[in-house]
Design an enzyme around this catalytic site. Structure first.
Site, PDB file in Angstrom:
ATOM      1  CG  HIS A  49      -0.276   0.045   2.545  1.00  0.00           C
ATOM      2  ND1 HIS A  49      -0.183  -1.052   3.363  1.00  0.00           N
ATOM      3  CD2 HIS A  49       0.348   1.046   3.189  1.00  0.00           C
ATOM      4  CE1 HIS A  49       0.466  -0.722   4.464  1.00  0.00           C
ATOM      5  NE2 HIS A  49       0.809   0.549   4.375  1.00  0.00           N
TER       6      HIS A  49
HETATM    7  P1  TYD Z   1      -1.986  -3.917   7.863  1.00  0.00           P
HETATM    8  O1  TYD Z   1      -2.325  -2.558   7.347  1.00  0.00           O
HETATM    9  O2  TYD Z   1      -2.504  -5.094   7.106  1.00  0.00           O
HETATM   10  O3  TYD Z   1      -0.426  -4.048   8.014  1.00  0.00           O
HETATM   11  P2  TYD Z   1       0.702  -4.029   6.860  1.00  0.00           P
HETATM   12  O4  TYD Z   1       0.119  -3.292   5.702  1.00  0.00           O
HETATM   13  O5  TYD Z   1       1.815  -3.284   7.476  1.00  0.00           O
HETATM   14  O6  TYD Z   1       1.071  -5.416   6.550  1.00  0.00           O
HETATM   15  O7  TYD Z   1      -2.492  -3.991   9.375  1.00  0.00           O
HETATM   16  C1  TYD Z   1      -2.756  -5.202  10.032  1.00  0.00           C
HETATM   17  C2  TYD Z   1      -3.896  -5.010  11.027  1.00  0.00           C
HETATM   18  O8  TYD Z   1      -3.529  -4.112  12.077  1.00  0.00           O
HETATM   19  C3  TYD Z   1      -5.142  -4.453  10.397  1.00  0.00           C
HETATM   20  O9  TYD Z   1      -6.237  -5.147  10.958  1.00  0.00           O
HETATM   21  C4  TYD Z   1      -5.185  -3.010  10.838  1.00  0.00           C
HETATM   22  C5  TYD Z   1      -4.441  -3.032  12.147  1.00  0.00           C
HETATM   23  N1  TYD Z   1      -3.679  -1.797  12.422  1.00  0.00           N
HETATM   24  C6  TYD Z   1      -4.115  -0.951  13.421  1.00  0.00           C
HETATM   25  O10 TYD Z   1      -5.140  -1.164  14.077  1.00  0.00           O
HETATM   26  N2  TYD Z   1      -3.376   0.166  13.689  1.00  0.00           N
HETATM   27  C7  TYD Z   1      -2.241   0.448  12.998  1.00  0.00           C
HETATM   28  O11 TYD Z   1      -1.592   1.470  13.287  1.00  0.00           O
HETATM   29  C8  TYD Z   1      -1.806  -0.437  11.949  1.00  0.00           C
HETATM   30  C9  TYD Z   1      -0.576  -0.147  11.137  1.00  0.00           C
HETATM   31  C10 TYD Z   1      -2.570  -1.553  11.703  1.00  0.00           C
END
Ligand code: TYD
Length: 137
Positions: A49
């Site tokens: 992303h």
């Molecule tokens: P995600 O965006 O999939 O992580 P990445 O893109 O880094 O692999 O996030 C994983 C999960 O954590 C998703 O359910 C959203 C949650 N999350 C939060 O609640 N707060 C945050 O600051 C972040 C980064 C993720």
């Protein structure tokens, strides 16, 4: 594409090492959120992303991982393997994190609290937004 990788000041003595990070002094924004990833399974790639306005510093405070950065025109791969190194990831930058060592802890300092509306999760939409942004620059 210019890669901004910080080497933070290390305070070391015979007890060991310490790194201190202050907003605006060591980190080029106000730190509104900190999160970290650990126990990342072998072969996993995370991220996929970009953000409309969020800026981040990525620090692999234990172990190692790789970050693929893509500004829509160019891609670069950065290795993070030292706890005193920080990679600046600006807004409008597609990122993928991979090649995590089993002991990796990837910490992220973020300029904004979590807001799903700030995410660009579709790569074609990202390319379109970058292109439109450049045309309006
Ligand atoms: P995600 O965006 O999939 O992580 P990445 O893109 O880094 O692999 O996030 C994983 C999960 O954590 C998703 O359910 C959203 C949650 N999350 C939060 O609640 N707060 C945050 O600051 C972040 C980064 C993720």
């Amino acid at each position: 594409m210019q890669i901004v990788k910080y080497a933070f000041q290390q305070h070391g003595d015979d007890r060991g090492m310490l790194v201190a990070l202050e907003e605006y002094n060591d980190i080029p924004f106000e730190i509104k959120r900190v999160y970290y990833m650990y126990d990342t399974k072998e072969g996993v790639t995370r991220g996929y992303h970009a953000h409309k306005s969020l800026k981040q510093i990525l620090i692999c405070i234990h172990g190692s991982c790789k970050i693929r950065l893509d500004n829509g025109r160019e891609k670069k791969i950065v290795s993070l393997e030292k706890p005193y190194e920080g990679l600046y990831v600006p807004n409008n930058m597609w990122r993928e994190m991979y090649d995590f060592s089993p002991d990796a802890v990837l910490m992220v300092l973020a300029s904004e609290v979590y807001r799903e509306e700030d995410y660009i999760r579709d790569y074609d939409t990202f390319l379109k937004m970058v292109k439109e942004g450049l045309e309006h620059a």
